[in-house]
Design an enzyme around this catalytic site. Structure first.
Site, short mmCIF file in Angstrom:
data_model
loop_
_atom_site.label_atom_id
_atom_site.label_comp_id
_atom_site.label_asym_id
_atom_site.label_seq_id
_atom_site.Cartn_x
_atom_site.Cartn_y
_atom_site.Cartn_z
N ASP A 69 0.82 -1.22 0.00
CA ASP A 69 0.00 0.00 0.00
C ASP A 69 0.85 1.27 0.00
O ASP A 69 2.05 1.23 0.29
CB ASP A 69 -0.90 -0.03 1.25
CG ASP A 69 -1.99 1.04 1.21
OD1 ASP A 69 -2.29 1.56 0.12
OD2 ASP A 69 -2.55 1.35 2.29
N ASP A 128 -8.55 3.00 -3.33
CA ASP A 128 -9.72 3.43 -2.56
C ASP A 128 -10.81 3.92 -3.52
O ASP A 128 -10.57 4.75 -4.38
CB ASP A 128 -9.35 4.59 -1.64
CG ASP A 128 -8.32 4.18 -0.60
OD1 ASP A 128 -8.05 2.98 -0.49
OD2 ASP A 128 -7.79 5.07 0.09
N GLU A 157 2.59 5.03 -4.08
CA GLU A 157 2.66 5.97 -5.22
C GLU A 157 3.96 6.77 -5.21
O GLU A 157 4.45 7.04 -6.31
CB GLU A 157 1.44 6.92 -5.18
CG GLU A 157 0.12 6.24 -5.44
CD GLU A 157 -0.38 5.38 -4.26
OE1 GLU A 157 0.06 5.66 -3.13
OE2 GLU A 157 -1.17 4.46 -4.49
O1 MIG Z 1 -4.54 6.17 3.69
O2 MIG Z 1 -4.10 0.99 5.54
O3 MIG Z 1 -5.89 2.00 -0.01
O4 MIG Z 1 -7.11 -0.03 1.42
O5 MIG Z 1 -7.38 0.32 4.19
C1 MIG Z 1 -5.10 4.98 4.02
C2 MIG Z 1 -5.25 1.78 5.58
C3 MIG Z 1 -4.10 3.86 3.95
C4 MIG Z 1 -5.06 2.95 1.99
C5 MIG Z 1 -5.53 1.71 1.31
C6 MIG Z 1 -6.68 1.13 2.06
C7 MIG Z 1 -6.26 0.82 3.49
C8 MIG Z 1 -5.74 2.08 4.17
N1 MIG Z 1 -4.66 2.67 3.37
#
Ligand code: MIG
Length: 675
Positions: A313, A431, A316
């Protein structure tokens, strides 16, 4: 045929695996200029269509809007949004001359696809080196030129990631499963209701202080035991890993990274620091081979506890603030103090604290070390290579996991991506919201993702942000049943959306039974498509290029070789119009059973109650179904039943894990008579 045109000395993005391409001569389409800025232009005739761009907004035919490849953290995306989490620079122009074109660059690049002028495309980038690939369809192929262009492109970029079989099972996720108890509750509810489940995702709460590769022992006292207990029940844990590494003495990953100089640095040689989950963090320089090897090896902390799947996650990379942008925001806020906040400054005041989020000037503050296409190593300011950062985190994970668990496929999907990372992992589409329009958006995104090689993909089913409702979740699941990655995920501050929170758990059970009955077929199709560059999910135009009605349909999809789907994506609808480009078998899946009706080519109004899934089988196809089971490791493919009127199907099967993937000796011809 594929031709390449090179400008400058491009950065190695990892997108292309085949170097036997002709240098562009006459098989070039449109015009290129590269004085200071790279620009490609091409006229569009009245009925031309433009496909591609993978993860992005709006139509399957992308003509009439502008897009920017720039990996972005964009929960609130809608029709105005021009960039999402992935950067997928491949388009196909369908017209008198139909061709594909791929812009291989790690830089920001914009696609004006008939937005400024409906009669022309302009693609521009400020990159100092770029490879452009032109793809001309081969003559005399059985498939359409559109499918043929994709197939050639996919040969150029290499075999798409193939997940283990269990990756086709259902995954339940929620940012909110905080403890072992929460996880066990999910299992209990699924098993009690007899609903299939293969994976439970762990979001950031399982970590200690949001530190990647750690486990909070207070919440998960024995991860190894938990994962092995669950595995004996056919369920695997899928923990999240974040790109940002918390700056904290005593945190081993940070200390190693710091000592070895593995983090991205600013011009003054100090580490670039930005705030993410754990607060101030550093960012591994994933475009360096040694950094990837180091980061990839960290996954062992979790594989040692029996973990075989991960989601990556915030790569980017997303940033809440930098030291610099935070200081500037505080200074500015102070300047408002004591002022009369009139219209000239009130909105400026409101926006100031949010202004630190994912700023372009922050991406200009640090550097990555990259490899150039002439083999040299060079430093590049991050914003000029931004789009390959996340994909190289996926690469690090993939290479690390292959070394840690040799001979075994692991489940891996990422949020950020770039073409190239389709070989290293899947992606979820980031998201989204519990909006009906986001069901439709996913539907339109899926074929574009397949064109770009991202086959293992799917959205947060039911929607991530905002509250879901039962009808929305059911309709979304009816689409999700046909996507390789099928995961229900939601944010902590939303209404719970596991199926057992709603009134009709039996509807979900029926839908999951369809999914699990279809898995052997989906897996077989997936592997064969991945190996041959076929598209698992296609627009109707790709199968019926001579049917102008079919070519304009954007809310039905072809799935696998033999299926067509027409999901319902409007609230309170009792059904929808469906166009059949040929005679097909309509399958109504209701209460765990299939009812088949032969329908003529043409338009039909089909009633679809929220409890049902209705889909269509191509006239010549035969679709094998197995008996559903509670998890993929319990599926029995000895006893098959069939949908459709075809006479045979070539079913690919393997052990679900092997990395030695080949079709020889693994295809079983199944026939209806065997019923
Ligand atoms: O800014 O880890 O896209 O699936 O639940 C949020 C918490 C950070 C973004 C991910 C999302 C996840 C969340 N993460």
């Amino acid at each position: 045929m594929i031709c390449r045109q090179r400008t400058g000395i491009p950065v190695e993005t990892g997108a292309v695996v085949q170097d036997a391409v002709k240098t562009a001569g006459k098989n070039v389409y449109g015009k290129t200029t590269s004085a200071k800025k790279f620009e490609w232009t091409c006229p569009l005739a009245e009925n031309d269509a433009v496909y591609g761009l993978g993860e992005n907004t709006r139509g399957i035919n992308k003509r009439g809007f502008r897009y920017t490849s720039w990996c972005s953290d964009e929960t609130n995306h809608n029709e105005s949004t021009q960039s999402l989490y992935g950067a997928h620079n491949f388009i196909i122009v369908r017209g008198k001359k139909t061709f594909g074109i791929f812009f291989d660059t790690p830089s920001r690049i914009t696609f004006d696809l008939g937005w400024t002028d409906i009669h022309s495309i302009t693609v521009s980038s400020e990159t100092d080196g770029i490879d452009v690939y032109y793809i001309t369809p081969e003559k005399q192929t059985k498939e359409s030129s559109l499918c043929n262009i994709v197939r050639q492109f996919r040969t150029l970029i290499g075999t798409s990631y193939i997940p283990p079989l269990w990756g086709f099972g259902y995954q339940q996720s929620r940012w909110g499963y905080r403890t072992e108890k929460d996880v066990l509750e999910v299992r209990k509810q699924f098993r009690k209701a007899g609903v299939p489940l293969d994976g439970i995702c762990l979001d950031i709460d399982y970590m200690e202080d949001y530190e990647s590769f750690t486990i909070d022992k207070k919440k998960f006292p024995d991860m190894k035991k938990l994962s092995s207990d669950l595995k004996s029940d056919g369920i695997r844990l899928i923990p999240i890993i974040d790109a940002g590494i918390k700056i904290k003495d005593g945190y081993k990953v940070y200390e190693d990274g710091k000592k070895n100089g593995y983090f991205c640095k600013k011009t003054d040689g100090t580490e670039y620091c930005a705030g993410v989950w754990p607060g101030r963090s550093n960012f591994p320089d994933f475009t360096r081979k040694d950094v990837r090897a180091w980061f990839g090896a960290q996954y062992k902390n979790l594989t040692d506890a029996g973990i075989e799947g991960f989601w990556n996650d915030m790569n980017e990379p997303a940033m809440f603030y930098s030291d610099e942008s935070l200081a500037a925001a505080f200074k500015k806020l102070e300047s408002f103090s004591g002022k009369n906040l009139d219209i000239n400054c009130f909105f400026d005041f409101c926006g100031t604290s949010g202004s630190t989020f994912n700023r372009l000037d922050d991406y200009k503050r640090f550097y990555n070390e990259v490899t150039l296409k002439n083999g040299r190593i060079a430093k590049r300011r991050h914003d000029t290579i931004h789009n390959i950062y996340g994909s190289h985190m996926t690469r690090a994970a993939n290479e690390g996991l292959s070394a840690i668990l040799p001979g075994k496929r692991t489940l891996l999907y990422s949020r950020a991506s770039c073409i190239g990372s389709h070989r290293w992992g899947g992606i979820w589409t980031g998201d989204n919201k519990s909006w009906w329009s986001h069901i439709l958006m996913e539907l339109k995104m899926l074929p574009s993702l397949n064109m770009c090689g991202f086959m293992y993909s799917g959205a947060d089913t039911g929607g991530y942000a905002d509250d879901s409702s039962e009808d929305l979740l059911l309709r979304w699941t009816a689409l999700g049943v046909f996507t390789p990655l099928l995961r229900n995920h939601s944010a902590w501050n939303t209404k719970r959306q596991e199926f057992y929170q709603f009134e009709h758990p039996q509807y979900f059970k029926s839908m999951m039974q369809l999914r699990y009955s279809l898995i052997p077929y989906m897996y077989s199709e997936y592997v064969q498509d991945a190996l041959s560059g076929g598209m698992f999910i296609r627009p109707l135009a790709f199968d019926y290029p001579d049917d102008s009605r079919a070519c304009h349909i954007e809310d039905q999809l072809m799935v696998c070789g033999g299926l067509m789907i027409a999901p319902v994506y409007e609230q309170n609808a009792d059904g929808r119009m469906v166009y059949l480009p040929e005679k097909m078998t309509m399958v109504r899946w209701h209460a765990g059973k299939a009812e088949q009706t032969l329908l003529a080519k043409g338009d039909h109004y089909i009633e679809v109650p929220v409890s049902d899934i209705v889909f269509f089988v191509k006239h010549s196809a035969l679709i094998p179904l197995c008996r559903p089971a509670l998890s993929t490791d319990r599926l029995d493919t000895k006893h098959l039943t069939f949908l459709g009127n075809g006479i045979k199907y070539d079913l690919y099967e393997d052990d679900g894990f092997t990395t030695d993937i080949k079709t020889e000796g693994r295809i079983r011809r199944v026939r209806k008579e065997a019923e």
